[in-house]
Enzyme design. Structure first.
Site, PDB file in Angstrom:
ATOM      1  CG  PHE A 114      -2.203   0.664   0.959  1.00 49.65           C
ATOM      2  CD1 PHE A 114      -2.922   0.674   0.208  1.00 49.65           C
ATOM      3  CD2 PHE A 114      -2.715   1.715   1.798  1.00 49.65           C
ATOM      4  CE1 PHE A 114      -4.186   1.554  -0.186  1.00 49.65           C
ATOM      5  CE2 PHE A 114      -3.728   2.908   1.594  1.00 49.65           C
ATOM      6  CZ  PHE A 114      -4.432   2.208   0.869  1.00 49.65           C
ATOM      7  N   GLY A 115       1.954   1.464  -0.581  1.00 45.47           N
ATOM      8  CA  GLY A 115       2.953   2.196  -1.165  1.00 45.47           C
ATOM      9  C   GLY A 115       2.011   3.022  -1.670  1.00 45.47           C
ATOM     10  NE  ARG A 116       6.358   6.974  -4.297  1.00 43.35           N
ATOM     11  CZ  ARG A 116       7.549   6.390  -3.721  1.00 43.35           C
ATOM     12  NH1 ARG A 116       7.797   7.352  -2.282  1.00 43.35           N
ATOM     13  NH2 ARG A 116       8.635   5.397  -3.261  1.00 43.35           N
ATOM     14  CB  ILE A 117       2.128   2.541  -8.039  1.00 45.96           C
ATOM     15  CG1 ILE A 117       3.113   3.385  -8.008  1.00 45.96           C
ATOM     16  CG2 ILE A 117       1.623   2.524  -8.864  1.00 45.96           C
ATOM     17  CD1 ILE A 117       4.442   2.076  -8.662  1.00 45.96           C
ATOM     18  CB  SER A 152       2.518  -1.109   9.798  1.00 48.14           C
ATOM     19  OG  SER A 152       3.475  -0.231   8.372  1.00 48.14           O
ATOM     20  CB  ALA A 206       4.506  -5.333  -8.219  1.00 43.69           C
ATOM     21  NE  ARG A 207      10.608  -5.039 -10.855  1.00 43.11           N
ATOM     22  CZ  ARG A 207      10.463  -3.784 -11.827  1.00 43.11           C
ATOM     23  NH1 ARG A 207       9.003  -3.498 -11.880  1.00 43.11           N
ATOM     24  NH2 ARG A 207      11.493  -2.685 -11.413  1.00 43.11           N
ATOM     25  CD  GLU A 249       9.843  -7.894 -17.365  1.00 38.65           C
ATOM     26  OE1 GLU A 249       8.631  -8.344 -16.845  1.00 38.65           O
ATOM     27  OE2 GLU A 249      10.480  -6.520 -17.927  1.00 38.65           O
ATOM     28  CG  HIS A 290       7.911  -4.183 -17.349  1.00 38.82           C
ATOM     29  ND1 HIS A 290       8.762  -4.006 -16.845  1.00 38.82           N
ATOM     30  CD2 HIS A 290       7.363  -2.688 -16.228  1.00 38.82           C
ATOM     31  CE1 HIS A 290       9.608  -3.874 -15.827  1.00 38.82           C
ATOM     32  NE2 HIS A 290       8.741  -2.928 -15.610  1.00 38.82           N
ATOM     33  N   GLY A 326       4.012  -0.376 -17.971  1.00 37.69           N
ATOM     34  CA  GLY A 326       3.967   0.904 -16.208  1.00 37.69           C
ATOM     35  C   GLY A 326       4.144   2.238 -16.408  1.00 37.69           C
TER      36      GLY A 326
HETATM   37  C1  DGY Z   1       9.727   0.580 -12.437  1.00 36.35           C
HETATM   38  O1  DGY Z   1      10.637   1.642 -12.586  1.00 36.35           O
HETATM   39  O2  DGY Z   1      10.289   0.150 -11.617  1.00 36.35           O
HETATM   40  C2  DGY Z   1       9.655   0.690 -13.643  1.00 36.35           C
HETATM   41  O3  DGY Z   1       9.144  -0.673 -13.565  1.00 36.35           O
HETATM   42  C3  DGY Z   1      10.592   0.250 -14.971  1.00 36.35           C
HETATM   43  O4  DGY Z   1      11.726  -0.517 -14.381  1.00 36.35           O
END
Ligand code: DGY
Length: 323
Positions: free
Chosen positions: A156-159, A181, A241-242, A271, A289, A291
């Site tokens: 639950f960070g910025r994104i 937390s 995310a990853r 990837e 990828h 994002g």
């Molecule tokens: C990031 O900023 O982490 C994007 O996935 C590209 O690396």
């Protein structure tokens, strides 16, 4: 005075390449070809700074070179799981990243995947292009409602919070999140968010599960078969995310057996070599990828890298120091 030597490992937006060229002796990658491990090792010997991306892997055996010239890896991206941070620390390398500027574009893309998966967008596009579409009919390609559904965010960070805002205010979605937390009260109040006690609890309640945790050893295969089995049969899994946060083989099995309704993926294990099993499935939407891939965001990311290099070489506090 000789300018400091900087390597940009991949092609950047032209305006930020120009800014860098004005300040440093820059080597660009005009062909945009990924560099090999040996080329990265050589670069550590020959450049004062390297600006890598997620495609450039720096495991310990690449970082451990004697007599390196390089002092700083100014990463073009917020995620840095492609760099062995412990090894970089041992080598006394500074690592910086680009947080903040890609929040909205990445959250927009997570919403894009959520909508594509829910409403079968990629599948519909394929049907139209195949010329097999016979015209409108009442039971064709029925899909899942987004408005009013429950969005479960792991991390639950910025994104994640930006996605929650879009989902809550744009689509009246209920927001559930898991992070170790609790989030700060004003954020919880604004989003009317509820914290799940565990990831297990979250995946059982959410109509859409969206992954926003960093990619590291602790999150590798977090979404394994056991966790996927807990998801509702009508639910969708979204990953910006990853790739290795999901056990790909387990996801393929889950989607094949229609144990969940669908998935939307922007990131993958290994990837760009996508598992053939995913490519065979209609109930998964796949993006390459993307994002942070807007012109504004990628330019802002480049500017952040430049600010980090400038600060480092002028001995000023680093805006975005990882180590
Ligand atoms: C990031 O900023 O982490 C994007 O996935 C590209 O690396």
């Amino acid at each position: 005075m000789n300018k400091l030597k900087v390597l940009i490992t991949r092609k950047w937006p032209a305006s930020v390449e120009e800014q860098l060229k004005a300040k440093y002796d820059v080597t660009l990658n005009k062909d945009d070809r990924p560099l090999t491990a040996n080329e990265l090792k050589q670069a550590l010997l020959n450049y004062d700074a390297i600006c890598p991306t997620v495609c450039d892997c720096f495991p310990a055996n690449v970082l451990n070179v004697a007599n390196k010239r390089c002092k700083i890896l100014g990463n073009f991206g917020v995620g840095y799981n492609h760099i062995d941070i412990e090894a970089a620390k041992a080598q006394k390398l500074i690592v910086t990243n680009t947080p903040g500027v890609l929040t909205e574009s990445t959250a927009d893309l997570a919403m894009t995947l959520l909508l594509m998966s829910a409403r079968r967008g990629a599948e519909g596009d394929r049907l139209v292009r195949s010329k097999q579409w016979q015209g409108w009919c009442p039971t064709q390609m029925m899909s899942s409602d987004v408005t009013g559904a429950t969005l479960g965010l792991i991390g639950f960070g910025r994104i994640a919070q930006a996605m929650a805002r879009k989902a809550h205010y744009g689509f009246n979605m209920k927001i559930v999140y898991y992070k170790p937390s609790p989030a700060e009260q004003p954020i919880i109040d604004k989003l009317k968010a509820t914290r799940s006690n565990s990831i297990e609890e979250l995946v059982q309640t959410a109509d859409f599960v969206s992954l926003h945790c960093p990619g590291d050893k602790s999150t590798r295969h977090l979404m394994n078969q056991k966790m996927l089995n807990l998801m509702k049969p009508t639910a969708h899994l979204i990953n910006t995310a990853r790739g290795d946060v999901i056990d790909t083989q387990a996801l393929i099995t889950t989607l094949k057996n229609k144990q969940i309704a669908g998935a939307g993926l922007d990131v993958f294990e290994n990837e760009p070599n996508i598992d053939e099993g995913l490519l065979q499935l209609d109930n998964v939407s796949l993006l390459p990828h993307l994002g942070s891939a807007t012109i504004t965001t990628r330019t802002a990311m480049g500017e952040k890298v430049i600010n980090n290099l400038d600060a480092f070489f002028m001995d000023k506090p680093l805006p975005d120091q990882v180590i």
